[in-house]
Design a protein around this motif. Structure first.
Motif, PDB file in Angstrom:
ATOM      1  N   VAL A   1       1.153 -11.706  -9.426  1.00 48.98           N
ATOM      2  CA  VAL A   1       1.168 -11.513  -7.973  1.00 48.98           C
ATOM      3  C   VAL A   1       2.381 -10.697  -7.558  1.00 48.98           C
ATOM      4  CG1 VAL A   1       1.384 -12.704  -5.758  1.00 48.98           C
ATOM      5  CG2 VAL A   1      -0.208 -13.563  -7.497  1.00 48.98           C
ATOM      6  N   VAL A   2       3.550 -10.999  -8.146  1.00 48.67           N
ATOM      7  CA  VAL A   2       4.771 -10.275  -7.802  1.00 48.67           C
ATOM      8  C   VAL A   2       4.632  -8.798  -8.192  1.00 48.67           C
ATOM      9  CG1 VAL A   2       7.224 -10.036  -8.320  1.00 48.67           C
ATOM     10  CG2 VAL A   2       6.251 -12.301  -7.935  1.00 48.67           C
ATOM     11  N   LEU A   3       4.084  -8.509  -9.378  1.00 51.38           N
ATOM     12  CA  LEU A   3       3.918  -7.125  -9.819  1.00 51.38           C
ATOM     13  C   LEU A   3       2.967  -6.349  -8.900  1.00 51.38           C
ATOM     14  CD1 LEU A   3       3.679  -7.472 -13.725  1.00 51.38           C
ATOM     15  CD2 LEU A   3       5.619  -6.681 -12.363  1.00 51.38           C
ATOM     16  N   VAL A   4       1.847  -6.981  -8.578  1.00 52.53           N
ATOM     17  CA  VAL A   4       0.874  -6.311  -7.701  1.00 52.53           C
ATOM     18  C   VAL A   4       1.481  -6.066  -6.330  1.00 52.53           C
ATOM     19  CG1 VAL A   4      -1.348  -6.560  -6.536  1.00 52.53           C
ATOM     20  CG2 VAL A   4      -1.119  -7.191  -8.958  1.00 52.53           C
ATOM     21  N   ALA A   5       2.196  -7.049  -5.809  1.00 55.39           N
ATOM     22  CA  ALA A   5       2.808  -6.899  -4.486  1.00 55.39           C
ATOM     23  C   ALA A   5       3.877  -5.805  -4.518  1.00 55.39           C
ATOM     24  CB  ALA A   5       3.407  -8.221  -4.034  1.00 55.39           C
ATOM     25  N   TRP A   6       4.669  -5.762  -5.558  1.00 51.36           N
ATOM     26  CA  TRP A   6       5.717  -4.729  -5.696  1.00 51.36           C
ATOM     27  C   TRP A   6       5.105  -3.334  -5.688  1.00 51.36           C
ATOM     28  CZ3 TRP A   6      11.134  -5.418  -6.811  1.00 51.36           C
ATOM     29  CH2 TRP A   6      11.814  -4.233  -7.141  1.00 51.36           C
ATOM     30  N   VAL A   7       4.085  -3.137  -6.525  1.00 49.61           N
ATOM     31  CA  VAL A   7       3.444  -1.821  -6.621  1.00 49.61           C
ATOM     32  C   VAL A   7       2.761  -1.455  -5.302  1.00 49.61           C
ATOM     33  CG1 VAL A   7       1.620  -0.519  -7.778  1.00 49.61           C
ATOM     34  CG2 VAL A   7       3.156  -1.987  -9.121  1.00 49.61           C
ATOM     35  N   ALA A   8       2.040  -2.407  -4.701  1.00 50.75           N
ATOM     36  CA  ALA A   8       1.305  -2.124  -3.467  1.00 50.75           C
ATOM     37  C   ALA A   8       2.252  -1.761  -2.329  1.00 50.75           C
ATOM     38  CB  ALA A   8       0.449  -3.323  -3.089  1.00 50.75           C
ATOM     39  N   VAL A   9       3.359  -2.501  -2.205  1.00 50.32           N
ATOM     40  CA  VAL A   9       4.304  -2.242  -1.121  1.00 50.32           C
ATOM     41  C   VAL A   9       4.950  -0.867  -1.293  1.00 50.32           C
ATOM     42  CG1 VAL A   9       6.487  -2.953  -0.089  1.00 50.32           C
ATOM     43  CG2 VAL A   9       4.731  -4.658  -0.607  1.00 50.32           C
ATOM     44  N   ASN A  10       5.359  -0.546  -2.507  1.00 51.46           N
ATOM     45  CA  ASN A  10       6.018   0.741  -2.729  1.00 51.46           C
ATOM     46  C   ASN A  10       5.049   1.914  -2.564  1.00 51.46           C
ATOM     47  OD1 ASN A  10       9.018   0.596  -3.850  1.00 51.46           O
ATOM     48  ND2 ASN A  10       7.929  -1.216  -4.591  1.00 51.46           N
ATOM     49  N   ILE A  11       3.799   1.729  -2.953  1.00 56.37           N
ATOM     50  CA  ILE A  11       2.820   2.787  -2.718  1.00 56.37           C
ATOM     51  C   ILE A  11       2.545   2.937  -1.228  1.00 56.37           C
ATOM     52  CG2 ILE A  11       0.408   3.448  -3.067  1.00 56.37           C
ATOM     53  CD1 ILE A  11       0.576   2.272  -5.856  1.00 56.37           C
ATOM     54  N   GLY A  12       2.474   1.812  -0.526  1.00 55.43           N
ATOM     55  CA  GLY A  12       2.199   1.860   0.913  1.00 55.43           C
ATOM     56  C   GLY A  12       3.327   2.490   1.705  1.00 55.43           C
ATOM     57  N   LEU A  13       4.549   2.288   1.264  1.00 57.48           N
ATOM     58  CA  LEU A  13       5.687   2.857   1.988  1.00 57.48           C
ATOM     59  C   LEU A  13       5.858   4.362   1.731  1.00 57.48           C
ATOM     60  CD1 LEU A  13       8.360   0.039   1.544  1.00 57.48           C
ATOM     61  CD2 LEU A  13       7.031   0.577   3.580  1.00 57.48           C
ATOM     62  N   ALA A  14       5.233   4.840   0.666  1.00 57.91           N
ATOM     63  CA  ALA A  14       5.265   6.281   0.352  1.00 57.91           C
ATOM     64  C   ALA A  14       6.702   6.782   0.232  1.00 57.91           C
ATOM     65  CB  ALA A  14       4.478   7.079   1.385  1.00 57.91           C
ATOM     66  N   LEU A  15       7.132   7.700   1.146  1.00 54.14           N
ATOM     67  CA  LEU A  15       8.461   8.306   1.046  1.00 54.14           C
ATOM     68  C   LEU A  15       9.582   7.311   1.323  1.00 54.14           C
ATOM     69  CD1 LEU A  15       7.771  11.735   2.790  1.00 54.14           C
ATOM     70  CD2 LEU A  15       7.832  11.226   0.340  1.00 54.14           C
ATOM     71  N   ARG A  16       9.283   6.239   2.008  1.00 58.96           N
ATOM     72  CA  ARG A  16      10.333   5.242   2.314  1.00 58.96           C
ATOM     73  C   ARG A  16      10.427   4.160   1.239  1.00 58.96           C
ATOM     74  NH1 ARG A  16       8.609   3.323   8.129  1.00 58.96           N
ATOM     75  NH2 ARG A  16       6.576   3.414   7.062  1.00 58.96           N
ATOM     76  N   ALA A  17       9.676   4.259   0.163  1.00 54.51           N
ATOM     77  CA  ALA A  17       9.684   3.225  -0.886  1.00 54.51           C
ATOM     78  C   ALA A  17      11.033   3.172  -1.585  1.00 54.51           C
ATOM     79  CB  ALA A  17       8.577   3.518  -1.885  1.00 54.51           C
ATOM     80  N   TRP A  18      11.506   1.958  -1.873  1.00 51.08           N
ATOM     81  CA  TRP A  18      12.776   1.800  -2.605  1.00 51.08           C
ATOM     82  C   TRP A  18      12.588   1.979  -4.121  1.00 51.08           C
ATOM     83  CZ3 TRP A  18      10.088  -2.439  -0.633  1.00 51.08           C
ATOM     84  CH2 TRP A  18       9.626  -3.366  -1.574  1.00 51.08           C
ATOM     85  N   ASP A  19      11.305   1.934  -4.579  1.00 56.38           N
ATOM     86  CA  ASP A  19      11.043   2.135  -6.013  1.00 56.38           C
ATOM     87  C   ASP A  19       9.715   2.897  -6.149  1.00 56.38           C
ATOM     88  OD1 ASP A  19      11.224   2.023  -8.768  1.00 56.38           O
ATOM     89  OD2 ASP A  19      10.358   0.013  -8.926  1.00 56.38           O
TER      90      ASP A  19
END
Length: 277
Positions: A182-200
């Motif tokens: 769950v943590v891995l999926v959430a990490w990837v989804a959040v960073n993809i969703g933030l696009a240019l503002r992603a921290w990773d």
């Protein structure tokens, strides 16, 4: 100190004797009184005498390989202790201790020989008592075999050992797999969703760093836990070996005593039959 013949009426081994025979036996035996914490006999003492408890509290103990006292007999009123050493005419291998003021009948080997010559059936009562000691030895082995290796290991566990076991248990559970997924999926989804503002952003270098650090720490911790399991297996094997060795020694000793008793009773039976002829 002479013994009152009336005391033999409630003692199973002597219950078959008539009044005259009890009177003769009472003249031969001795009535002994022991103070609290008195050692009636100890290992190495001559085994020519046995005792019948009339009152008080007696423990018959043996010292095991761990230098611990193990109670192998707690004779009740009218029961004998020290019988096996007397019948085999060998030194005592146990210690008999009076835990409180105790009164007992001291009977010698020749007294018992005279009893069996007059009442051969009393020999069966003696064999019954030896059988009880044999079963008590079996029960003792069974109880000591039930020692839990996990408890033995737990006595020596350190904080680091407990922490390693806890991490290994959690790391090898479905709870960890689901939570980590769950943590891995959430990490990837959040960073993809933030696009240019992603921290990773992709390819998730920071996440790979965390995963590498986690694997580097988790692997040796799991190895520590596996080493603990190997130690438990070794303790279990050592306990099994010790129990088997003690059981073998007890069985050999009891079998030897039973053979000596059987031979002695056979001689007495032949002597009684010869007199009857």
């Amino acid at each position: 100190m002479p013994c009152d013949p009336a005391v033999f009426e409630d003692i199973p081994v002597f219950s078959l004797l008539d009044a005259d025979e009890r009177a003769v036996l009472a003249e031969q035996v001795e009535l002994r009184r022991f103070a609290a914490r008195h050692r009636i006999y100890r290992p190495g003492d001559p085994g020519g005498k046995a005792y019948i408890k009339l009152s008080g509290h007696v423990h018959v103990v043996v010292i095991d390989e761990d230098n611990q006292e193990v109670v192998i007999d707690d004779p009740g009123v009218g029961e004998m202790f020290g019988l096996a050493s007397m019948l085999s005419d060998s030194p005592h291998r146990t210690t008999a201790v009076a835990l409180e003021p105790t009164t007992a009948i001291e009977i010698e080997r020749n007294d018992l020989e005279a009893l069996v010559q007059r009442k051969p059936m009393a020999g069966l009562d003696i064999l019954t008592m030896v059988g009880r000691h044999y079963h008590a030895a079996q029960e003792l082995v069974r109880m000591r075999a039930a020692r839990n290796p996990n408890e033995v290991i737990a006595e020596q566990l350190t904080f680091g050992d407990r922490l390693a076991d806890s991490v290994a248990r959690f790391g090898g559970s479905w709870k960890f797999i689901i939570t980590f997924g769950v943590v891995l999926v959430a990490w990837v989804a959040v960073n993809i969703g933030l696009a240019l503002r992603a921290w990773d952003p992709y390819p998730f270098i920071l996440l790979n760093l965390f995963l590498s650090m986690l694997a580097a720490i988790q692997a040796p911790v799991i190895m520590m836990s596996q080493n603990r399991q190997d130690a438990k297996d070794r303790v279990r094997s050592e306990l099994d070996f010790a129990v088997n060795r003690k059981a073998e020694a007890e069985i050999i000793q009891v079998a030897a005593k039973l053979h000596r008793i059987e031979d002695r009773l056979g001689d007495l039976e032949e002597a009684v039959n010869g007199r009857n002829r």
